[in-house]
Write an enzyme that holds these catalytic residues in place. Structure first.
Site, PDB file in Angstrom:
ATOM      1  N   TYR A  33       0.828  -1.196   0.000  1.00  0.00           N
ATOM      2  CA  TYR A  33       0.000   0.000   0.000  1.00  0.00           C
ATOM      3  C   TYR A  33       0.864   1.249   0.000  1.00  0.00           C
ATOM      4  O   TYR A  33       2.063   1.200   0.269  1.00  0.00           O
ATOM      5  CB  TYR A  33      -0.950   0.002   1.206  1.00  0.00           C
ATOM      6  N   ARG A  52       8.327   3.805  -4.767  1.00  0.00           N
ATOM      7  CA  ARG A  52       8.371   2.863  -3.646  1.00  0.00           C
ATOM      8  C   ARG A  52       7.355   1.743  -3.829  1.00  0.00           C
ATOM      9  O   ARG A  52       7.622   0.581  -3.493  1.00  0.00           O
ATOM     10  CB  ARG A  52       8.129   3.591  -2.325  1.00  0.00           C
ATOM     11  N   ARG A 101      -8.218 -20.626  -0.684  1.00  0.00           N
ATOM     12  CA  ARG A 101      -7.081 -20.239   0.146  1.00  0.00           C
ATOM     13  C   ARG A 101      -5.934 -21.212  -0.074  1.00  0.00           C
ATOM     14  O   ARG A 101      -6.123 -22.428  -0.040  1.00  0.00           O
ATOM     15  CB  ARG A 101      -7.490 -20.220   1.610  1.00  0.00           C
ATOM     16  N   LYS A 151       6.564  -1.980   2.021  1.00  0.00           N
ATOM     17  CA  LYS A 151       5.368  -1.356   2.613  1.00  0.00           C
ATOM     18  C   LYS A 151       4.171  -2.286   2.413  1.00  0.00           C
ATOM     19  O   LYS A 151       3.320  -2.081   1.546  1.00  0.00           O
ATOM     20  CB  LYS A 151       5.110   0.020   1.998  1.00  0.00           C
ATOM     21  N   GLU A 183      12.128   2.754  14.236  1.00  0.00           N
ATOM     22  CA  GLU A 183      11.266   3.829  13.740  1.00  0.00           C
ATOM     23  C   GLU A 183      10.019   3.910  14.603  1.00  0.00           C
ATOM     24  O   GLU A 183       9.820   3.117  15.515  1.00  0.00           O
ATOM     25  CB  GLU A 183      10.892   3.587  12.279  1.00  0.00           C
ATOM     26  N   LEU A 207      11.294   1.275   7.079  1.00  0.00           N
ATOM     27  CA  LEU A 207      10.687   1.689   5.828  1.00  0.00           C
ATOM     28  C   LEU A 207      11.491   2.842   5.240  1.00  0.00           C
ATOM     29  O   LEU A 207      11.951   3.728   5.967  1.00  0.00           O
ATOM     30  CB  LEU A 207       9.246   2.143   6.068  1.00  0.00           C
TER      31      LEU A 207
END
Length: 300
Positions: A33, A52, A101, A151, A183, A207
C-alpha cells in the site's frame, strides 16, 4: 455523504465496491500500500510513492498492476470526484483473488491483482495541534517481521504499538531492537540538534520513508550535518529537540509552525533556502545560533 472509490478499473460508490473473500490481501496480508497526502487539492510527493510502490511489489514478486501514468490519473480523478481539498489517498494492491485459500502464490497469468484506492478527508493535515503542543512518545520492543523496507499491509503490530502508547497516555511509540530505535509506528524517527540531523540508516530494518528522503536531501543542500546511524532512546533523551516524521512536505511543516508560532529553525532555514533563495552559509549560521527548544517528551 458516501465517497467515490476506485476498484479494478472502475470508479464506484463506496457502498457498491466489493472484493472477494478469497482475496489474498484479506486472507494472507499479501499486498502492498501507499498513502499520498493531498494539500489544497494537490498530490504531495506522488513520484516518490509510485517508485516505492513498484519496489515493494518487486520485492514480493508481484506483477506490475498499473502504469505510473494511469495511477496518477486515478489519484487526480478521485480528488475531483470527492472534492478533496485536504487529506490523503490510500492505495492498496494485493496479489488478487484465486478461487480458494492456498499458501502457494496463484499464477499471475490467471489471477490479476486487486487494486483499491479511496480518499480520506483530514482537516488537521496542515493545522495539526500536535505541532504546537508536541507529542508524548514511549518505547516498545520491535517485534515485526524482518522485511520492514517493504510497505506491506501487515500493520497489526504497529497498530498494537499505537494502542499501547494510547493506554499509557502517549501519542506514539518508538520501536526498539537490540537497544536501538528502528522507527515509529507509522513514521521514521530523528534526533535534531545543533544544526545536525541523526536518523537510522536505510536497510531492511526500516521503511524507506518518502519524507525522510526529502528532509535529508534538503539538509544536505543546506550544508547541515546528516548522520545516518543507529541511536538509542537514551541518546535521544540526552539530546534536546527529538523529532518524529509525519507530515509529507516542507511547506506543510512550515505552514504549521507559522500558524502556531512554533520555533522550528531547521524547517524555517530549509524553507528559505529552497523556496526563497536564501544564502546557504547565512541560513546555517542562523540555525546554529538558535536556542534549543524541546518538542517531544518521553514517558518512562
Amino acid at each position: 455523504m458516501s465517497r467515490v472509490v476506485y476498484l479494478n478499473g472502475e470508479f464506484l460508490n463506496e457502498n457498491e465496491a466489493k472484493v472477494s473473500i478469497f482475496d489474498r490481501g484479506f486472507l494472507m496480508a499479501d499486498g502492498v500500500y501507499e498513502v499520498t497526502s493531498v494539500i489544497d487539492g494537490k498530490l504531495i510527493d506522488f513520484d516518490g510513492h509510485a517508485v516505492r510502490l513498484e519496489r515493494s511489489m518487486k520485492e514480493l514478486m508481484m506483477e506490475s498492476a498499473i502504469s505510473k501514468e494511469d495511477l496518477l490519473e486515478v489519484h487526480r480523478q478521485l480528488i475531483v470526484e470527492n472534492n478533496l481539498n485536504e487529506g490523503m489517498i490510500y492505495l492498496q494492491i494485493t496479489r488478487g483473488s484465486p478461487n480458494d485459500r492456498d499458501f502457494v502464490f496463484p499464477d499471475p497469468k490467471e489471477v490479476k491483482p486487486t487494486i483499491v484506492l479511496f480518499t480520506q478527508s483530514n482537516s488537521n493535515m496542515v493545522q495539526n495541534p500536535k505541532a504546537k503542543i508536541g507529542m508524548k512518545v514511549i518505547s516498545i520492543p520491535d517485534e515485526r517481521w524482518g522485511r520492514r523496507d517493504i510497505k506491506t499491509v501487515q500493520l497489526l503490530y504497529p497498530s498494537m504499538g499505537k494502542m499501547i502508547a494510547k493506554s499509557q497516555g502517549a501519542d506514539d511509540a518508538w520501536m526498539v531492537e537490540d537497544g536501538m530505535v528502528t522507527e515509529g509506528t507509522s513514521n521514521n524517527a530523528y534526533i535534531v540538534k545543533d544544526g545536525s540531523i541523526i536518523t537510522r540508516e536505510l536497510s531492511n530494518d526500516i521503511l524507506h520513508g518518502i519524507t525522510r528522503a526529502a528532509v535529508l536531501r534538503f539538509a544536505n543542500e543546506a550544508q547541515m550535518t546528516v548522520e545516518e546511524r543507529n541511536f538509542s532512546v537514551e541518546e535521544a533523551k540526552k539530546k534536546i529537540g527529538q523529532t518524529i516524521e509525519g507530515l509529507k512536505t516542507l511547506k506543510v511543516v512550515k505552514n504549521i509552525s507559522d500558524k502556531h508560532g512554533v520555533e522550528m529553525p531547521i524547517v524555517d532555514s530549509l524553507y528559505k533556502i529552497i523556496y526563497k533563495g536564501s544564502n546557504l552559509n547565512g541560513s546555517i549560521q542562523n540555525v546554529l545560533g538558535q536556542d534549543i527548544v524541546k518538542d517531544v517528551e518521553f514517558i518512562k
